[in-house]
Motif scaffolding. Structure first.
Motif, short mmCIF file in Angstrom:
data_model
loop_
_atom_site.label_atom_id
_atom_site.label_comp_id
_atom_site.label_asym_id
_atom_site.label_seq_id
_atom_site.Cartn_x
_atom_site.Cartn_y
_atom_site.Cartn_z
N HIS A 36 0.53 -1.15 0.43
CA HIS A 36 -0.16 0.01 -0.33
C HIS A 36 1.02 1.14 -0.11
N TRP A 37 0.77 2.12 -0.94
CA TRP A 37 1.80 3.21 -0.94
C TRP A 37 0.48 4.17 -1.55
N PHE A 38 0.68 5.47 -0.51
CA PHE A 38 -0.37 6.78 -0.95
C PHE A 38 -0.49 7.58 0.07
N THR A 39 -0.57 8.90 -0.37
CA THR A 39 -1.00 10.16 -0.25
C THR A 39 -2.21 11.12 -0.58
N VAL A 40 -2.45 11.94 0.74
CA VAL A 40 -2.86 13.27 0.88
C VAL A 40 -3.24 14.13 0.50
N ASP A 41 -4.28 14.67 0.59
CA ASP A 41 -4.28 16.07 -0.02
C ASP A 41 -3.92 17.22 0.97
N ASP A 42 -4.53 17.13 2.02
CA ASP A 42 -5.01 17.69 2.65
C ASP A 42 -4.87 17.67 4.14
N LEU A 43 -3.51 17.88 5.08
CA LEU A 43 -3.44 17.16 6.20
C LEU A 43 -4.29 17.33 7.18
N ASN A 44 -5.41 17.88 7.29
CA ASN A 44 -5.95 18.81 8.34
C ASN A 44 -7.23 17.36 8.35
N VAL B 195 4.05 10.91 2.69
CA VAL B 195 3.55 9.49 2.18
C VAL B 195 3.44 8.41 2.34
N MET B 196 2.75 7.63 2.30
CA MET B 196 3.13 6.48 3.92
C MET B 196 1.97 5.42 3.61
N HIS B 197 2.25 4.04 3.90
CA HIS B 197 1.99 2.85 4.13
C HIS B 197 1.81 2.03 4.37
N VAL B 198 0.69 0.50 5.25
CA VAL B 198 0.45 -0.51 5.97
C VAL B 198 1.60 -1.03 5.56
N ASP B 199 1.95 -1.23 7.27
CA ASP B 199 3.09 -1.90 7.66
C ASP B 199 2.35 -3.47 8.11
N ASP B 200 3.90 -3.70 8.94
CA ASP B 200 3.28 -5.68 8.46
C ASP B 200 2.64 -5.99 9.74
N GLU B 201 2.46 -4.95 10.52
CA GLU B 201 1.44 -5.22 11.64
C GLU B 201 -0.01 -4.09 11.46
N GLY B 202 -0.26 -4.17 10.48
CA GLY B 202 -1.44 -3.93 9.14
C GLY B 202 -1.56 -2.03 10.06
N HIS B 203 -1.21 -1.29 10.12
CA HIS B 203 -1.16 0.42 10.88
C HIS B 203 -0.51 0.50 9.50
N GLY C 53 -9.78 11.58 3.92
CA GLY C 53 -9.71 13.23 3.10
C GLY C 53 -9.65 13.13 1.63
N PRO C 54 -10.66 14.57 0.86
CA PRO C 54 -10.51 14.10 -0.26
C PRO C 54 -9.15 14.78 -1.36
N GLY C 55 -8.58 14.09 -2.40
CA GLY C 55 -7.48 14.02 -2.84
C GLY C 55 -6.66 13.21 -2.97
N THR C 56 -6.97 12.28 -1.12
CA THR C 56 -5.93 10.48 -1.42
C THR C 56 -5.91 9.95 -2.75
N ILE C 57 -4.75 9.12 -3.19
CA ILE C 57 -4.35 9.02 -4.21
C ILE C 57 -3.23 7.73 -3.52
N ALA C 58 -4.22 6.08 -3.72
CA ALA C 58 -2.93 5.09 -3.42
C ALA C 58 -2.92 4.20 -4.26
N LEU C 59 -1.38 3.42 -3.73
CA LEU C 59 -1.40 2.89 -5.44
C LEU C 59 -1.27 0.92 -4.49
N PHE C 60 -1.77 -0.23 -5.24
CA PHE C 60 -1.54 -1.26 -4.38
C PHE C 60 -1.21 -2.12 -5.78
N PHE C 61 -0.42 -2.83 -5.09
CA PHE C 61 0.51 -4.52 -5.57
C PHE C 61 1.02 -5.10 -5.13
N PHE C 62 0.80 -6.45 -5.68
CA PHE C 62 2.39 -7.52 -5.09
C PHE C 62 3.21 -7.30 -4.72
#
Length: 293
Positions: free
Chosen positions: A166-174, A198-206, A280-289
């Motif tokens: 999971h790799w994603f970013t948000v547009d509005d930090l609020n 730029v964020m991801h989901v780690d091995d513990e699902g956080h 929030g609005p503007g979030t973009i996320a990329l998912f792959f194995f």
């Protein structure tokens, strides 16, 4: 000869699987509740109660959103008819690192198994979120179509869930601030400096912040750069891209992925309101194995 019992795959609305895809795969999607300005809505895969663009427009206008876990009563309503039909249930749940939903599923199923002791049930903690969970469910359903048994598919999920990136970013930090993911000071400074996490989901699902970049375009480019580091070509016949009502940016990422990896099978779809309430609005996320998260 051992009898192979029929089984079904069930997931929850946080998987953000498009309704037509879920129906085609034979996957049951349990709706989830969210609150918008003190009014409660149920989010179904087809978003027939309130449209996803409407939710994002209201978030843009400053309305506050929150979410609720699925309760045991709802799980019982969805699980019992399949047990009555003589089918076993493989439930792929929203990450335990982000919600306690799966605990309610296990409680409901255990109660039902006392009534239907001949049935089998497994609750697999996906350790995934949004269309990452959706891609795991999609791939599992395809493997079920190809003949994997209940036990084989259950083991495949346990063996492969931590390869779902999971790799994603948000547009509005609020929105992250309201959800307690970042401090008010971080949100304020980041907004002034045009900082995009730029964020991801780690091995513990956080949910984990990995880096910060200045500017929207750099944050989108960063998603694909992270994909380059772990992408496994032989594990991906489709890539998922989710967006918080930001289709043009999702298409920008799609074009980058196609150019760098030669992938033509890419699904772009909405991040639903249950996840979108926090990102929030503007979030973009990329998912792959990939080789690892």
């Amino acid at each position: 000869m051992q009898t192979v019992n029929p089984y079904v795959i069930i997931t929850d609305a946080t998987a953000d699987l498009p309704a037509d895809m879920a129906a085609e795969l034979g996957v049951t999607v349990i709706p989830m509740e969210f609150q918008l300005s003190d009014q409660t809505y149920e989010h179904f895969a087809d978003a027939h109660v309130i449209s996803i663009p409407d939710v994002y427009n209201r978030l843009r206008n400053g309305e506050l959103a929150s979410t609720s876990q699925i309760n045991t009563f709802t799980y019982t309503q969805y699980f019992e008819p399949f047990f009555q039909e003589g089918k076993d249930i493989l439930y792929i749940a929203f990450s335990s690192g982000l919600s306690g939903t799966q605990q309610a599923a296990v409680i409901a199923a255990n109660d039902l198994l006392e009534k239907y002791p001949e049935r089998k049930f497994s609750c697999v903690d996906s350790l995934c979120a949004s269309m990452g969970e959706g891609l795991l469910v999609y791939t599992a359903a395809k493997k079920k179509e190809n003949g994997l048994s209940f036990d084989e598919l259950n083991q495949w999920l346990l063996d492969n869930r931590l390869h779902l990136c999971h790799w994603f970013t948000v547009d509005d930090l609020n929105h992250l601030k309201r959800g307690g993911r970042i401090s008010g000071a971080t949100a304020a400074i980041g907004s002034i400096l045009n900082i995009k996490p730029v964020m991801h989901v780690d091995d513990e699902g956080h949910l984990i912040a990995v880096s910060k970049v200045r500017g929207r375009k750099k944050s989108l480019l960063s998603l694909v750069e992270h994909m380059e580091q772990t992408y496994s070509p032989d594990q991906n016949d489709i890539i998922f891209i989710g967006h918080g009502d930001s289709l043009e940016d999702a298409e920008f990422v799609r074009d980058l992925v196609q150019e760098k990896f030669g992938i033509s099978n890419i699904l772009i779809s909405y991040i639903g309101p249950v996840i979108g309430a926090h990102s929030g609005p503007g979030t973009i996320a990329l998912f792959f194995f990939g080789s690892q998260r």
